[in-house]
Design an enzyme around this catalytic site. Structure first.
Site, PDB file in Angstrom:
ATOM      1  CG  ASP A 131      -2.027  -0.980   1.163  1.00 38.80           C
ATOM      2  OD1 ASP A 131      -2.263  -1.537   0.084  1.00 38.80           O
ATOM      3  OD2 ASP A 131      -2.679  -1.201   2.208  1.00 38.80           O
ATOM      4  CB  VAL A 132       0.204   4.694  -1.216  1.00 36.37           C
ATOM      5  CG1 VAL A 132      -1.025   4.980  -0.367  1.00 36.37           C
ATOM      6  CG2 VAL A 132       1.008   5.970  -1.434  1.00 36.37           C
TER       7      VAL A 132
END
Length: 303
Positions: A131-132
């Site tokens: 995930d970012v």
């Protein structure tokens, strides 16, 4: 966020049209187009002077990330040879392209890094994602000889990651396995009784930290048997121990006097076999500063 426009008449340039239609400055529109956020009739267009015809549909995708391209430096590269690269990803960097951006992702930064080494048409295999907001280790194959083997390791779960997470409260029991079926609904991952994909999360308590005002949070070591989207975040939230900083899944946004800007999850260890030499490889990186600052323990206790 996405803005959509239907052209009633032709326009000579994409950048001028979008600046007028969106109300954004022409300078910002040029950056958005360069990053890949403009689409004409469903196709990404990065040419500022692209002419437009009447009847065409133009979409402008915007995100909250900086319009400054992320670039790899020595501090991010844990291992690199002609077949494989292992990267310690910082928070805030997208792993792969999205409708809003092609440029500035980790994938594009790796392409740029390889071109700087004289590889004009890099061949990159993406076998893991983070995930970012998640920090830590992930690997890419960077030669055709390595793609198939590394993809096979990922499919067979031989490519193993260990995570460290800070969560609200103290799990009981202190170690265990969460085994459910999960689905994606309205951008959230949730467990269901049937009809979902199997998700298996193993966790182990490393340390509980008491807060002065009462309550506590805990450092967990986590290993996944399956790698579903948001699996860790959903499973821990459903156990009433969401990640600190994960407001989307009910996590607290502050603890021990600190405010959080992201879910506190870190990919700390990576184990695999080299895709060409088949040598056993193991990599480990320490906690990033925002997680480490919350822990009174020594680094040895975090392993």
């Amino acid at each position: 966020m996405m803005q959509q426009f239907q052209l009633e008449k032709a326009a000579p340039r994409l950048d001028i049209f979008l600046a007028t239609a969106s109300g954004l400055s022409r300078g910002k529109i040029r950056k958005i187009i360069d990053f890949g956020g403009a689409h004409v009739d469903g196709r990404r267009v990065r040419r500022l002077s692209c002419p437009l015809r009447a009847g065409q549909k133009v979409e402008l995708f915007l995100d909250d990330h900086p319009l400054t391209p992320f670039r790899l430096s020595e501090e991010h590269i844990v291992f690199e040879d002609s077949n494989l690269i292992v990267i310690n990803k910082p928070a805030g960097v997208l792993t792969q392209p999205t409708p809003a951006r092609l440029k500035g992702t980790l994938f594009e930064a790796l392409e740029h890094h390889l071109r700087q080494q004289g590889i004009h048409k890099p061949s990159i295999g993406m076998h893991q994602r983070l995930d970012v907001s998640t920090t830590g280790l992930l690997t890419f194959s960077i030669h055709e000889m390595a793609h198939k083997n590394l993809a096979q390791q990922a499919a067979e779960h031989a490519l193993q990651r260990t995570y460290l997470a800070l969560v609200d409260g103290k799990p009981e029991p202190a170690s265990g396995t969460i085994h459910t079926q999960i689905v994606r609904r309205n951008k959230r991952t949730i467990s269901v009784e049937s009809g979902g994909k199997e998700a298996i999360t193993h966790y182990e308590l490393i340390q509980e930290i008491a807060e002065p005002e009462g309550g506590s949070f805990s450092l967990l070591r986590i290993h996944l048997e399956t790698g579903r989207s948001h699996q860790i975040r959903a499973h821990l939230s459903e156990q009433n121990h969401p990640l600190l900083g994960d407001s989307f899944y009910g996590g607290k946004m502050s603890a021990a006097g600190q405010q959080f800007t992201r879910p506190l999850l870190h990919s700390s260890r990576l184990e695999l076999h080299h895709p060409v030499s088949h040598e056993e490889l193991r990599f480990e990186v320490p906690l990033p500063a925002d997680l480490a600052a919350l822990l009174p323990s020594s680094p040895e206790q975090q392993r």
